[in-house]
Design a protein around this motif. Structure first.
Motif, short mmCIF file in Angstrom:
data_model
loop_
_atom_site.label_atom_id
_atom_site.label_comp_id
_atom_site.label_asym_id
_atom_site.label_seq_id
_atom_site.Cartn_x
_atom_site.Cartn_y
_atom_site.Cartn_z
N THR A 57 14.45 1.45 -9.14
CA THR A 57 13.31 0.53 -9.16
C THR A 57 12.16 1.11 -10.00
N GLU A 58 11.49 0.25 -10.72
CA GLU A 58 10.33 0.67 -11.52
C GLU A 58 9.08 0.63 -10.64
N PHE A 61 11.71 1.87 2.04
CA PHE A 61 12.65 2.17 0.95
C PHE A 61 13.68 1.05 0.78
N GLN A 62 13.98 0.33 1.84
CA GLN A 62 14.83 -0.86 1.70
C GLN A 62 14.12 -1.90 0.83
N GLN A 110 0.84 -1.19 0.00
CA GLN A 110 0.00 0.00 0.00
C GLN A 110 0.88 1.24 0.00
N PRO A 111 0.44 2.33 -0.65
CA PRO A 111 1.23 3.57 -0.63
C PRO A 111 1.15 4.24 0.74
N TYR A 112 2.33 4.55 1.30
CA TYR A 112 2.42 5.25 2.59
C TYR A 112 3.04 6.63 2.35
N ILE A 144 7.89 8.13 -4.53
CA ILE A 144 8.64 8.24 -5.78
C ILE A 144 9.62 9.40 -5.74
N THR A 145 9.20 10.52 -5.17
CA THR A 145 10.08 11.69 -5.08
C THR A 145 11.31 11.39 -4.23
#
Length: 234
Positions: free
Chosen positions: A135-136, A17-18, A7-9, A125-126
């Motif tokens: 990473t894609e 991020f790891q 899920q996006p946090y 993403i930023t």
């Protein structure tokens, strides 16, 4: 291919991020139900030597609503944004990387959307670009069209459509997923366990597991890149 699905946090802790760095493709699981009291719209920053929780105000957020349909509060969000940036400035302005990171956070909060899912994805993403991760990223709501599935079956379906050979999940997934179930579908399942990262904050006792904001404020990109490799795969 190695894949992760989460899920996006909003500006999550370093373990998120790891996980991103550990895989080739990262799927934002944004068309599943919103999790109340989870980490989608909140986290901790350092405030007077202690962990302080911030929460992005949402409009009628319900655990029956898909994440990509949950809206930022149309009135409270703008006020919260001003107060949040002021709190970041007041508490981190003496941190060594304050200037760059403060501008990074401001740019994230200028999101041209009224959805928490978009804001959270943009924040991840930023920061990933700032940390030079390759990473894609893809969105489950855009590609897979398998909402009739749930749990491990949907995860395995996404992995199959991506021709993935390895699926990596946060350590908490040990309670949900069985390695044999994935192996029977041609997938190696691993769980990522973050090692505690200790770095110089201010002069107070170290406070771990805060939002990535804290690590960004006190460490260079090169130092954080090394931290991103400090985990075990189980």
């Amino acid at each position: 291919m190695k894949i992760a699905i989460m899920q996006p946090y909003f500006l999550p802790y370093i373990g998120y991020f790891q996980l991103i760095k550990a895989v080739d493709k990262f799927v934002f699981y944004d068309d599943v139900n919103y999790i109340k009291q989870g980490w989608i719209n909140r986290n901790n920053i350092l405030l007077q030597g202690k962990a302080s929780l911030f929460t992005i105000p949402l409009e009628k957020a319900s655990s029956f609503t898909k994440i990509n349909n949950v809206k930022l509060h149309p009135i409270l969000f703008d006020n919260w944004k001003v107060k949040f940036l002021r709190s970041i400035e007041q508490n981190y302005r003496k941190a060594p990387y304050f200037s760059d990171v403060y501008q990074l956070i401001r740019s994230i909060l200028e999101v041209n959307s009224d959805r928490i899912g978009v804001l959270a994805k943009d924040s991840v993403i930023t920061v990933s670009k700032y940390l030079q991760l390759e990473t894609e990223f893809v969105y489950s709501s855009d590609f897979y069209m398998n909402n009739e599935l749930s749990g491990k079956f949907r995860v395995i379906s996404i992995c199959a459509k991506e021709n993935a050979l390895v699926y990596i999940n946060p350590i908490g997934g040990q309670e949900l997923y069985n390695k044999e179930d994935f192996l029977s579908q041609g997938l190696d399942l691993y769980f990522i366990q973050s090692k505690k990262q200790i770095y110089q904050q201010f002069k107070e006792e170290f406070v771990p597991w805060l939002s990535i904001i804290d690590i960004l404020m006190f460490n260079s990109v090169e130092e954080i890149q090394l931290m991103l490799d400090e985990y075990n795969l189980i």
